[in-house]
Motif scaffolding. Structure first.
Motif, mmCIF file in Angstrom:
data_model
loop_
_atom_site.group_PDB
_atom_site.id
_atom_site.type_symbol
_atom_site.label_atom_id
_atom_site.label_comp_id
_atom_site.label_asym_id
_atom_site.label_seq_id
_atom_site.Cartn_x
_atom_site.Cartn_y
_atom_site.Cartn_z
ATOM 1 N N HIS A 166 -6.741 3.925 -0.138
ATOM 2 C CA HIS A 166 -5.892 2.940 0.527
ATOM 3 C C HIS A 166 -6.349 1.562 0.070
ATOM 4 C CE1 HIS A 166 -3.442 0.871 3.357
ATOM 5 N NE2 HIS A 166 -4.427 0.511 4.175
ATOM 6 N N SER A 167 -5.477 0.879 -0.709
ATOM 7 C CA SER A 167 -5.869 -0.401 -1.307
ATOM 8 C C SER A 167 -4.648 -1.270 -1.485
ATOM 9 C CB SER A 167 -6.549 -0.162 -2.661
ATOM 10 O OG SER A 167 -6.796 -1.393 -3.327
ATOM 11 N N TYR A 168 -4.859 -2.577 -1.375
ATOM 12 C CA TYR A 168 -3.783 -3.534 -1.621
ATOM 13 C C TYR A 168 -3.781 -4.027 -3.076
ATOM 14 C CZ TYR A 168 -3.116 -3.979 3.454
ATOM 15 O OH TYR A 168 -2.856 -3.741 4.789
ATOM 16 N N SER A 204 0.847 -1.192 0.000
ATOM 17 C CA SER A 204 0.000 0.000 0.000
ATOM 18 C C SER A 204 0.879 1.237 0.000
ATOM 19 C CB SER A 204 -0.906 0.006 1.228
ATOM 20 O OG SER A 204 -0.128 0.193 2.403
#
Length: 900
Positions: free
Chosen positions: A545-547, A502
């Motif tokens: 916010h991300s994987y 991230s």
């Protein structure tokens, strides 16, 4: 002890490739009298050239070949065979190699085709051949090659139609067909060779091995290479960097198109092509790349005969305006510059030239120029401090005497101090006698002025690359910070089954390497985002916010300049609604940073040949459009970092333009060094982009970062290893002398040159004599060129350990002792040397250095370590015995030896 490692030239009798070039006995396996066959041609070439050795045909079907007794197998030959030339069908080669290995043959040239070029079955054959060769320590050139010639000895182990001329150029080619064309061309152009080698598919002997050999060969003054693939990249770069310091290496590499697949998600990957990476690798090791065969050999001759220009400023002297303009255009287009004439130069030229001369560079001395006018003008121009090189152009006008002008220039050339002198004699046959005189005097001539300036541009670029090998870098700050957290974070993410860090995790990683980032916090809800925004202060930036999502701007995942809580709440909802629920983990909240300054990109992506490749250039959203970037190989030092910066157009702006102040270029250099350390320390990182890296006079900050890891299923050991070996920090360890002094023993660094100067000032004449077996003056020992080679080592070839301590009076670092392992070319053995400051002798330091060197040697897989010790050096003899070396005495020296 042994000779100075900076000038340690390996003797030929200890070079494992010597049997290829100076064999005393040669067997031709597959020799036959069949007209037009390879076996017959090779045998004829060998017996027709007086190389001084004995030739044995091997063929069970023939009792004699070309009047020479033939043997049914190599084992039947009554003398030991040093070189076997193999011309049998590919299927038979593995068995032949096994027989050669059993018979003690040292070297084999496999001419046969039908190996990996035909696919899987050929690859299997090559594996069988290599396995058989390894059992007998048999070295192989080929397969699928033309063979090799050594014109200095007369050896012709090829099936070419003619012998190469004798000269001082070492030529290596992957293409056998091109070799025959080069032979025809060289005959017409009167180019001579010290060695002429067709390397084939490089099953065993590769570029690096041959560059090492030719680098040691006193008959070879320059090395030229036709390359189709680089093979073992680390071996090539390692050998080329060492040899390029003393002999020019010029490469013609086929294929400039982008062949490597690009990673669509990576800015860096999209900007990096394999050919561009190869160019960066050549620059890193001081190799010059050219575009055609003429340039290949022209540059070899010019660089071997003429001094290198110290800069890019050229002075052009001509008797006609048009050719001067053509030369100027080509010079500027190629990156060179016209040297501005100094005031004293103009004044001196006014005294000897007609009033209507150009009064600027190019110096037009007018069409009626006599040989004397040429000579006087050149003598003045050569003394101009602004000039790095000279080009003299002559056009054959009615009052021009090309031959006498050449004679005058020949006399002046010897007086020109350290600057290259090139000549362009235009006019074909009318100027041929003058051209011949100039060429015989070492002044290279060209038929056209634009060609001459193109060559000058190549010369200064070559010098520019070599300078990076000589310049002493500055130690990057914060080099001792702990990287424990950084080492754990990427691997933890990878073990969790993720390949994308991230943004928050990426910035954590950068922060450990002291790369400035924007303070960033994670909010999992709208209310939390507003609360954090209130704490940080407005204006605020929200980012997804991300994987899983790579580029946040593509999905509306970046909201800038949010001025209040209401704007933050709306932005949060918009980001959340723009992506799938599985991709949304919340937002990152960070203060809005002033965008005053320049947006740069700093990145890394993998290359199938060279491992991780670094990128620096103009960043921002239009990074692929501008494509203003340079490439480099990790690890960097400050000198190499500056070179990467200098190769971009944005660099001129970074120095200050249109009233703007310069950014902190020193700090930017060190940031690049730390970034390269990050990449070198983390093989699990596949791609890394910092875009943009915002720099200005006041700040330097990474606004966004993206890190992609290799999947957990990927075996990192099978990935391409870095082309340049990183600093071996595993050999850093503390120690304490018998007097209680705390020191650190660590591998040497290029930045240690100033410390080494101080170290040599502490040595007595006796210590110097015992170490080098002869006296070397202090001025010679601390010369920059020498210390550069000693400090800027290739850790694959040498390992030098220094003992570092703090001066109790000044608190400054100092070197108290040095120990070095230097590998022999082509052998898995090394020679050691140890030198301790007189003040710190007899405190156990030499013994500890020797123990550490032995540990390093074993860890590096060495088979044997040796040292030559003077009989009077009894202390070193006792130390070696204590550590476990065996001593063998002779009349002049004592040989210490340990089998690892």
């Amino acid at each position: 002890m042994q000779a100075d490692p900076a000038h340690n030239i390996l003797r030929y009798d200890r070079q494992p490739l010597t049997p290829f070039f100076a064999p005393k006995t040669v067997a031709v396996i597959g020799a036959t009298e069949k007209p037009g066959s390879v076996g017959r041609t090779v045998l004829w070439n060998l017996i027709g050239s007086p190389f001084g050795g004995t030739v044995f045909p091997v063929n069970p079907k023939w009792h004699q070949v070309l009047g020479i007794k033939s043997y049914p197998a190599i084992a039947e030959i009554p003398e030991p065979v040093e070189l076997a030339v193999i011309a049998v069908p590919a299927q038979s080669v593995p068995g032949v190699i096994r027989e050669c290995a059993l018979a003690g043959v040292k070297a084999a040239i496999i001419l046969s085709a039908g190996f990996k070029e035909i696919g899987a079955s050929g690859i299997q054959l090559e594996a069988e051949v290599l396995a058989a060769a390894r059992q007998g320590n048999l070295r192989i050139i080929g397969p699928n090659c033309l063979g090799l010639m050594c014109p200095t000895s007369g050896l012709n182990a090829t099936f070419a139609g003619r012998m190469a001329r004798r000269g001082h150029v070492g030529f290596i080619s992957q293409s056998g067909a091109l070799c025959t064309s080069i032979l025809d061309w060289s005959d017409r152009e009167n180019v001579g060779f010290s060695a002429f080698i067709s390397i084939g598919s490089m099953l065993d002997v590769n570029w690096g091995h041959l560059i090492d050999y030719l680098g040691d060969d006193p008959e070879t003054h320059s090395i030229v290479i036709y390359m189709e693939s680089i093979g073992d990249a680390r071996s090539f770069l390692s050998a080329a960097r060492e040899v390029a310091l003393s002999k020019p290496i010029i490469v013609l590499k086929a294929g400039r198109t982008k062949a490597a697949a690009q990673a669509a998600a990576s800015h860096t990957g999209a900007l990096t092509g394999s050919d561009d990476v190869l160019d960066a690798a050549f620059r890193r090791c001081g190799v010059l790349r050219v575009d055609n065969i003429n340039d290949l050999f022209n540059m070899a001759e010019i660089l071997a005969k003429q001094p290198r220009p110290q800069g890019k400023r050229l002075t052009i002297l001509t008797n006609a305006g048009g050719p001067g303009v053509l030369a100027t255009d080509a010079l500027i287009r190629g990156g060179g510059e016209l040297a501005p004439l100094a005031a004293e130069t103009i004044t001196a030229l006014d005294q000897i030239l007609p009033p209507h001369w150009s009064h600027q560079n190019p110096i037009d001395i007018l069409g009626d120029a006599t040989p004397e006018r040429y000579a006087q003008s050149l003598a003045i121009a050569a003394q101009d401090p602004n000039s790095d090189g000279l080009l003299v152009i002559l056009t054959p006008q009615s009052m021009t005497d090309p031959t006498q002008t050449a004679e005058q220039l020949e006399a002046i050339a010897a007086q020109i101090p350290g600057k290259p002198l090139l000549a362009c004699w235009m006019g074909g046959q009318d100027v041929a006698p003058g051209e011949l005189l100039l060429n015989q005097a070492g002044i290279f001539t060209f038929p056209y002025p634009d060609t001459a300036t193109q060559v000058f541009n190549w010369m200064w670029r070559y010098h520019y690359s070599l300078q990076a090998l000589y310049e002493t870098p500055v130690l990057a700050v914060n080099e001792k910070c702990s990287f424990d957290q950084a080492c754990q974070l990427p691997q933890t993410v990878r073990n969790a089954g993720r390949t994308l860090l991230s943004e928050f995790e990426s910035k954590q990683l950068l922060a450990v390497y002291d790369i400035p980032t924007v303070p960033t916090r994670i909010a999992a809800s709208q209310d939390e985002a507003i609360e954090i925004a209130e704490q940080l202060g407005y204006p605020i930036v929200l980012k997804l916010h991300s994987y899983t999502i790579t580029h946040k701007t593509d999905v509306g995942g970046v909201k800038l300049n949010l001025a209040n809580a209401e704007a933050v709440g709306i932005a949060y909802q918009q980001i959340q609604s723009g992506v799938a629920a599985a991709d949304f983990l919340g937002v990152t909240v960070q203060p809005m940073v002033s965008l005053e300054g320049y947006e740069l990109i700093l990145g890394s992506s993998p290359d199938p040949q060279f491992g991780s490749v670094l990128l620096f250039g103009t960043g921002g959203q239009l990074v692929e459009i501008f494509q203003d970037r340079s490439l480099g190989l990790p690890p960097l030092n400050t000198t190499l970092a500056r070179r990467m910066m200098e190769q971009t157009r944005i660099y001129e702006a970074l120095k200050g333009v249109r009233g703007r102040h310069s950014v902190d270029l020193v700090a930017l250099e060190q940031l690049l060094v730390r970034f390269s350390q990050l990449i070198a320390n983390h093989p699990e990182i596949k791609e890394l982009d910092i875009n943009p890296l915002l720099v200005s006079e006041q700040q330097m900050i990474a606004l966004d970062a993206r890190v992609v890891l290799y999947e957990a299923s990927v075996d990192l050991a099978l990935l391409p290893k870095p082309a340049i070996r990183p600093y071996p920090s595993q050999y850093i360890a503390p120690w304490q002398t018998s007097q209680g002094l705390s020191v650190t023993i660590r591998p040497i660094r290029p930045e240690d040159e100033p410390l080494m100067v101080q170290f040599h000032q502490t040595l007595s004449e006796e210590s110097v004599y015992f170490r080098y077996c002869h006296m070397i003056k202090l001025q010679t020992r601390v010369a920059h060129d020498r210390l550069t080679r000693i400090c800027f080592v290739d850790y694959d070839r040498e390992m030098a350990l220094v003992v570092e301590a703090l001066d109790p009076e000044t608190g400054e670092k100092q070197v108290l002792g040095v120990g070095r392992l230097s590998k022999f070319h082509g052998r898995n053995e090394a020679e050691l040397g140890i030198l301790v400051s007189d003040r710190y002798q007899l405190q156990g330091m030499g013994t500890e250095l020797l123990r550490r060197l032995v540990q390093v040697g074993k860890a590096e897989g060495l088979e044997r370590i040796t040292a030559d010790i003077l009989p009077d050096n009894t202390i070193m003899q006792r130390v070696c015995t204590k550590v476990g070396f065996q001593l063998q005495r002779s009349a002049d020296l004592i040989r210490a030896e340990m089998v690892c």
